[in-house]
Design an enzyme around this catalytic site. Structure first.
Site, short mmCIF file in Angstrom:
data_model
loop_
_atom_site.label_atom_id
_atom_site.label_comp_id
_atom_site.label_asym_id
_atom_site.label_seq_id
_atom_site.Cartn_x
_atom_site.Cartn_y
_atom_site.Cartn_z
N HIS A 1 25.32 -6.29 76.85
CA HIS A 1 25.00 -4.87 76.67
C HIS A 1 25.91 -3.99 77.52
CE1 HIS A 1 21.54 -4.56 73.99
NE2 HIS A 1 21.03 -5.63 74.55
N SER B 1 18.13 -4.78 78.57
CA SER B 1 18.05 -4.07 77.29
C SER B 1 16.85 -3.15 77.16
CB SER B 1 18.06 -5.07 76.14
OG SER B 1 16.90 -5.86 76.20
N LYS C 1 27.84 -6.74 69.63
CA LYS C 1 27.32 -5.42 69.99
C LYS C 1 28.48 -4.41 70.01
CE LYS C 1 23.05 -7.03 72.01
NZ LYS C 1 22.85 -8.35 72.62
C1 PLP Z 1 22.37 -9.72 72.36
C2 PLP Z 1 22.40 -10.57 73.55
C3 PLP Z 1 22.71 -11.93 73.46
C4 PLP Z 1 22.92 -12.62 72.15
O1 PLP Z 1 24.18 -12.35 71.62
P1 PLP Z 1 24.56 -12.98 70.21
O2 PLP Z 1 26.04 -13.00 70.22
O3 PLP Z 1 23.96 -12.09 69.18
O4 PLP Z 1 23.98 -14.35 70.17
C5 PLP Z 1 22.81 -12.65 74.63
N1 PLP Z 1 22.56 -12.08 75.84
C6 PLP Z 1 22.23 -10.78 75.94
C7 PLP Z 1 21.98 -10.19 77.30
C8 PLP Z 1 22.12 -9.99 74.81
O5 PLP Z 1 21.78 -8.71 74.92
#
Ligand code: PLP
Length: 413
Positions: free
Chosen positions: A224, A196, A255
């Site tokens: 992501h 990220s 996301k």
């Molecule tokens: C955003 C993210 C998560 C968390 O996801 P949620 O569904 O909001 O708990 C887990 N792993 C990665 C790589 C992320 O970017």
């Protein structure tokens, strides 16, 4: 009595404020989207994970309403007691087909999916080999299992151990870790699909080749990436040409895939069946609500029917990256809609990045600065996230604002 603890926390919180590490929330007074309202003022949002612009998409809102009307608000149960509806099974089936896996199990979040996935599969005679920059939820999930642990230097595939100049500590490459773990019963390599901070994409081809060579299982967290990476948006495995070679995928619906909440593990039917029997966040936490399930089914239907959204995101990303590079900004190269604008080569770069982001908001563009210690010293940045929800005029407006502020602050000519 919490008197002592309160006094302690007051002091610690003050320290965070002094160090400028206190996390202040910005309050949004509108739905999530390309354009949002902050403090009564309209601005363009360039820091959401809303990659496909689906967060407030009318088709999703309708699907969500329909699911509430037909299946209710909540299930008041975990899945295996009385919390599984036909729509939960339908979503699991559609996700499996979309990701190219045999079966899928839903969780309330990807954080939960990562908290679930390791402990039932790996015991003290097994090895978990993790990229050093993996997401916090993978790190926590690994902590919950008894497996022996290795961390390899971020993205380093080599059979090597050397001092890492960035940290001054000894670091190993993935192949070295795999060699050292040959005495274990099972070996699992765990990596984020896309990372990220830099928007760099895991070298899944090399990882899968090493997994074959050293008999290891590959687990990828594609939070992501799911929905837009690869020609048809299936994720990092499609982007890297290794569909069918990744053993376990975890991902989020929070996301690109709608942006509300929810997540899943997708894998072979044996691993998923094992999860349905052993995964603690599945057994002991409530089922995903119909509103989220209905909308996520709609997302998968939209993305399966057409690649329009991921194509538009790709086009927007290429355009923004090129224009910003032409304007003279220092950008981490790549294909990902995460576009880091780097400040390290300018004097007093931490302050510069923060001032820059504040000025951008005055120009009506919401972006976020990341400074040390969130990122390494000299790696201060503004992280832009491009969306298919942005139209060209909005992207041009952001580029114009960057250029104006960049000139004001003496970064570009
Ligand atoms: C955003 C993210 C998560 C968390 O996801 P949620 O569904 O909001 O708990 C887990 N792993 C990665 C790589 C992320 O970017």
């Amino acid at each position: 009595m919490q008197t002592k603890m309160k006094a302690f926390l007051t002091e610690e919180l003050q320290k965070l404020e002094t160090q400028k590490l206190f996390k202040h929330e910005r309050i949004i007074e509108s739905p999530q989207g390309a354009e949002i309202i902050v403090k009564g003022k309209k601005c363009l949002n360039f820091c959401a994970n809303n990659y496909l612009g689906l967060s407030s998409h009318p088709d999703l809102i309708k699907a969500s309403h329909d699911a509430i009307d037909s299946r209710g608000y909540g299930l008041s149960s975990v899945r295996f007691i009385c919390g599984t509806q036909d729509i939960h099974k339908e979503l699991e089936k559609k996700l499996s087909a979309f990701l190219g896996m045999e079966d899928t199990i839903l969780f309330s979040s990807c954080f939960d999916a990562n908290g679930a996935v390791f402990e039932p599969l790996l015991g003290e005679n097994d090895a978990i080999i993790s990229d050093a920059l993996n997401h916090a939820s993978i790190i926590d999930g690994v902590r919950l299992c008894k497996a022996q642990r290795w961390a390899y230097k971020h993205g380093d595939m080599r059979d090597i151990e050397e001092v890492d100049s960035a940290t001054d500590k000894k670091a190993k490459g993935l192949e070295r870790c795999l060699k050292e773990a040959q005495g274990c019963r099972f070996r699992m390599i765990a990596t984020d699909g896309s990372f990220s901070m830099d928007g760099d994409i895991a070298k899944l081809k090399e990882i899968c080749d090493l997994a074959d060579k050293y008999d290891a299982i590959v687990m990828v967290d594609d939070s992501h990436s799911s929905g837009f990476l690869g020609k048809t948006g299936r994720g990092t495995h499609e982007y890297r040409g290794v569909m069918g070679r990744v053993d376990i995928i975890t991902t989020t619906f929070g996301k690109a895939l709608g942006g509300a909440s929810g997540g899943c593990i997708s894998s072979s039917k044996e691993i998923i069946n094992w999860m349905r029997n052993k995964a603690r966040p599945y057994l002991f936490s409530n089922t995903v609500p119909p509103a989220v399930v209905g909308a996520t089914i709609k997302v998968i239907d939209i993305l399966t029917a057409s690649t329009n959204l991921r194509d538009k995101l790709e086009k927007n990303t290429i355009y923004f990256r090129k224009k910003m590079t032409d304007a003279g900004f220092d950008i981490v190269a790549g294909d990902h809609p995460i576009v880091p604008i780097m400040f390290g080569k300018y004097p007093d770069c931490s302050k510069l990045a923060v001032d820059f982001a504040n000025k951008m908001l005055e120009e009506g563009v919401y972006v976020i600065a990341f400074s040390f210690p969130v990122v390494a010293k000299g790696k201060d940045r503004i992280r832009v996230q491009i969306s298919a929800g942005h139209d060209m005029a909005q992207i041009d407006k952001a580029i114009a604002a960057f250029t104006k502020v960049g000139k004001e602050l003496g970064m570009i000519k």
